[in-house]
Design a protein around this motif. Structure first.
Motif, PDB file in Angstrom:
ATOM      1  N   ILE A 269      23.032   0.655   7.333  1.00 34.17           N
ATOM      2  CA  ILE A 269      22.217   1.178   6.243  1.00 34.17           C
ATOM      3  C   ILE A 269      21.958   0.065   5.224  1.00 34.17           C
ATOM      4  O   ILE A 269      22.883  -0.452   4.593  1.00 34.17           O
ATOM      5  CB  ILE A 269      22.903   2.370   5.550  1.00 34.17           C
ATOM      6  CG1 ILE A 269      23.235   3.458   6.577  1.00 34.17           C
ATOM      7  CG2 ILE A 269      22.003   2.922   4.448  1.00 34.17           C
ATOM      8  CD1 ILE A 269      22.032   4.031   7.289  1.00 34.17           C
TER       9      ILE A 269
ATOM     10  N   CYS B 264      19.805   5.339  15.938  1.00 38.17           N
ATOM     11  CA  CYS B 264      20.349   6.044  14.770  1.00 38.17           C
ATOM     12  C   CYS B 264      21.112   7.309  15.157  1.00 38.17           C
ATOM     13  O   CYS B 264      22.005   7.750  14.418  1.00 38.17           O
ATOM     14  CB  CYS B 264      19.227   6.400  13.800  1.00 38.17           C
ATOM     15  SG  CYS B 264      18.391   4.973  13.092  1.00 38.17           S
ATOM     16  N   ASN B 265      20.761   7.891  16.299  1.00 41.05           N
ATOM     17  CA  ASN B 265      21.429   9.112  16.753  1.00 41.05           C
ATOM     18  C   ASN B 265      22.635   8.835  17.637  1.00 41.05           C
ATOM     19  O   ASN B 265      23.490   9.706  17.806  1.00 41.05           O
ATOM     20  CB  ASN B 265      20.440   9.992  17.529  1.00 41.05           C
ATOM     21  CG  ASN B 265      19.275  10.449  16.681  1.00 41.05           C
ATOM     22  OD1 ASN B 265      19.428  10.723  15.498  1.00 41.05           O
ATOM     23  ND2 ASN B 265      18.092  10.520  17.280  1.00 41.05           N
TER      24      ASN B 265
ATOM     25  N   TYR C 198      16.754   6.773   4.003  1.00 40.64           N
ATOM     26  CA  TYR C 198      17.650   5.679   4.369  1.00 40.64           C
ATOM     27  C   TYR C 198      16.945   4.666   5.276  1.00 40.64           C
ATOM     28  O   TYR C 198      16.070   5.016   6.072  1.00 40.64           O
ATOM     29  CB  TYR C 198      18.899   6.217   5.071  1.00 40.64           C
ATOM     30  CG  TYR C 198      19.775   7.054   4.157  1.00 40.64           C
ATOM     31  CD1 TYR C 198      20.702   6.454   3.307  1.00 40.64           C
ATOM     32  CD2 TYR C 198      19.654   8.441   4.134  1.00 40.64           C
ATOM     33  CE1 TYR C 198      21.495   7.211   2.463  1.00 40.64           C
ATOM     34  CE2 TYR C 198      20.442   9.212   3.289  1.00 40.64           C
ATOM     35  CZ  TYR C 198      21.360   8.586   2.454  1.00 40.64           C
ATOM     36  OH  TYR C 198      22.137   9.344   1.609  1.00 40.64           O
ATOM     37  N   ASN C 199      17.364   3.408   5.142  1.00 40.10           N
ATOM     38  CA  ASN C 199      16.816   2.314   5.937  1.00 40.10           C
ATOM     39  C   ASN C 199      17.874   1.869   6.946  1.00 40.10           C
ATOM     40  O   ASN C 199      18.898   1.295   6.565  1.00 40.10           O
ATOM     41  CB  ASN C 199      16.441   1.136   5.031  1.00 40.10           C
ATOM     42  CG  ASN C 199      15.533   1.558   3.887  1.00 40.10           C
ATOM     43  OD1 ASN C 199      14.460   2.098   4.106  1.00 40.10           O
ATOM     44  ND2 ASN C 199      15.981   1.329   2.649  1.00 40.10           N
ATOM     45  N   HIS C 200      17.625   2.131   8.219  1.00 39.77           N
ATOM     46  CA  HIS C 200      18.590   1.829   9.272  1.00 39.77           C
ATOM     47  C   HIS C 200      18.189   0.539   9.991  1.00 39.77           C
ATOM     48  O   HIS C 200      17.161   0.501  10.684  1.00 39.77           O
ATOM     49  CB  HIS C 200      18.649   2.969  10.293  1.00 39.77           C
ATOM     50  CG  HIS C 200      19.076   4.286   9.730  1.00 39.77           C
ATOM     51  ND1 HIS C 200      20.324   4.823   9.968  1.00 39.77           N
ATOM     52  CD2 HIS C 200      18.424   5.178   8.933  1.00 39.77           C
ATOM     53  CE1 HIS C 200      20.420   5.995   9.349  1.00 39.77           C
ATOM     54  NE2 HIS C 200      19.277   6.229   8.715  1.00 39.77           N
TER      55      HIS C 200
ATOM     56  N   LYS D 242      14.480   1.110  10.870  1.00 39.88           N
ATOM     57  CA  LYS D 242      13.891   2.441  11.037  1.00 39.88           C
ATOM     58  C   LYS D 242      14.147   3.250   9.772  1.00 39.88           C
ATOM     59  O   LYS D 242      15.286   3.385   9.327  1.00 39.88           O
ATOM     60  CB  LYS D 242      14.489   3.156  12.250  1.00 39.88           C
ATOM     61  CG  LYS D 242      13.832   4.503  12.565  1.00 39.88           C
ATOM     62  CD  LYS D 242      14.407   5.098  13.839  1.00 39.88           C
ATOM     63  CE  LYS D 242      13.792   6.458  14.165  1.00 39.88           C
ATOM     64  NZ  LYS D 242      12.349   6.374  14.453  1.00 39.88           N
TER      65      LYS D 242
ATOM     66  N   ASN E  67      23.809   0.270  13.611  1.00 36.85           N
ATOM     67  CA  ASN E  67      23.151   1.270  12.768  1.00 36.85           C
ATOM     68  C   ASN E  67      23.631   1.014  11.346  1.00 36.85           C
ATOM     69  O   ASN E  67      24.559   1.650  10.861  1.00 36.85           O
ATOM     70  CB  ASN E  67      23.505   2.680  13.239  1.00 36.85           C
ATOM     71  CG  ASN E  67      22.789   3.759  12.442  1.00 36.85           C
ATOM     72  OD1 ASN E  67      21.928   3.467  11.613  1.00 36.85           O
ATOM     73  ND2 ASN E  67      23.158   5.008  12.685  1.00 36.85           N
TER      74      ASN E  67
ATOM     75  N   VAL F  62      14.554   6.593   8.027  1.00 41.55           N
ATOM     76  CA  VAL F  62      14.893   7.983   8.344  1.00 41.55           C
ATOM     77  C   VAL F  62      15.219   8.694   7.040  1.00 41.55           C
ATOM     78  O   VAL F  62      16.211   8.365   6.378  1.00 41.55           O
ATOM     79  CB  VAL F  62      16.086   8.068   9.313  1.00 41.55           C
ATOM     80  CG1 VAL F  62      16.401   9.534   9.634  1.00 41.55           C
ATOM     81  CG2 VAL F  62      15.799   7.300  10.593  1.00 41.55           C
TER      82      VAL F  62
ATOM     83  N   ALA G 137      26.490   5.399  11.624  1.00 37.56           N
ATOM     84  CA  ALA G 137      25.957   4.553  10.552  1.00 37.56           C
ATOM     85  C   ALA G 137      27.089   3.862   9.798  1.00 37.56           C
ATOM     86  O   ALA G 137      28.174   4.420   9.619  1.00 37.56           O
ATOM     87  CB  ALA G 137      25.120   5.394   9.597  1.00 37.56           C
TER      88      ALA G 137
ATOM     89  N   VAL H  51      18.449  -1.429  12.991  1.00 36.06           N
ATOM     90  CA  VAL H  51      18.886  -1.119  14.353  1.00 36.06           C
ATOM     91  C   VAL H  51      18.922  -2.348  15.252  1.00 36.06           C
ATOM     92  O   VAL H  51      19.621  -2.359  16.273  1.00 36.06           O
ATOM     93  CB  VAL H  51      18.005  -0.026  14.992  1.00 36.06           C
ATOM     94  CG1 VAL H  51      18.048   1.250  14.160  1.00 36.06           C
ATOM     95  CG2 VAL H  51      16.569  -0.493  15.173  1.00 36.06           C
TER      96      VAL H  51
END
Length: 228
Positions: A214, A140-141, A192-194, A187, A212, A189, A145, A196
């Protein structure tokens, strides 16, 4: 087949599948899965008939030269680069649902196939050079996204999927009588639902897609009752 290529016949149809397509315009990474085991030993490479040997419990580091054992449906040539999904030993054998604590130590690994150590008709030991490591918890980083609306639609084609939650992770898994299946790792966060990682497997392939994406809340909520 070139001596510099490793490929194996399917145990059912006795054919060698084509090399996997490792590009998809909709995701950042396309990886192979369940085609190699990462070793973690300091002694000489075991014989290919040896079943018990030390598997890796943590991901390799960029630049490492690692021994891995490959098997069907692995199909690569010396010099090629490819991505694979690394899971620590316990979840590699038993799944994240049995060892969810290993999700944070799982990673997408970009490898270069360096050379062949030994091989037979069913397995091979090879050396790979690790070029990149992307931990699932960091996706995510590291990847921008994008909208992921509709990416979970395929789960509705199967029976009710399995779902489990562990801390900020949500895992969905569905299959058709163990002949083909899909899975998704999401994941959470903030709000939000990522999505991955998204896996898709059948007789001749086992692929994982990394991005990534959403996932809209209402699309994920249609599955959340399963864990209640």
């Amino acid at each position: 087949m070139s001596e510099e290529t490793i490929a194996f016949k399917c145990g059912s149809c006795k054919q060698v599948p084509d090399k996997p397509l490792l590009k998809d315009k909709n995701v950042e990474i396309v990886a192979i899965e369940d085609a190699m085991d990462w070793a973690d030993f300091k002694h000489d490479t075991p014989d290919l008939n040896t079943e018990i040997w030390e598997r890796a419990l943590k991901p390799p580091a960029k630049g490492d030269l690692k021994k891995v054992q490959v098997y069907f449906p692995f199909h690569m040539s010396v010099g090629e680069t490819f991505w694979t999904l690394f899971r620590p030993a316990y979840s590699h054998f038993n799944g994240w649902d049995e060892h969810p604590e290993e999700i944070n130590f799982s990673a997408f690994i970009k490898c270069r196939f360096e050379d062949i150590i030994s091989k037979n008709e069913k397995k091979a030991w090879i050396n790979v050079r690790v070029e990149e490591v992307l931990l699932l918890k960091d996706v995510c980083n590291k990847i921008p996204a994008r909208d992921g609306a509709g990416y979970l639609d395929s789960f509705h084609m199967f029976g009710e999927p399995q779902l489990f939650q562990y801390k900020d992770w949500i895992f969905l898994d569905a299959n058709a009588q163990s002949n083909l299946g899909i899975w998704a790792l999401i994941k959470r966060v903030k709000d939000y639902n990522h999505l991955v990682a998204y896996g898709s497997w059948e007789f001749h392939s086992n692929m994982v897609y990394c991005g990534n994406l959403i996932i809209p809340e209402d699309e994920l909520n249609s599955f959340m009752h399963i864990s209640e």
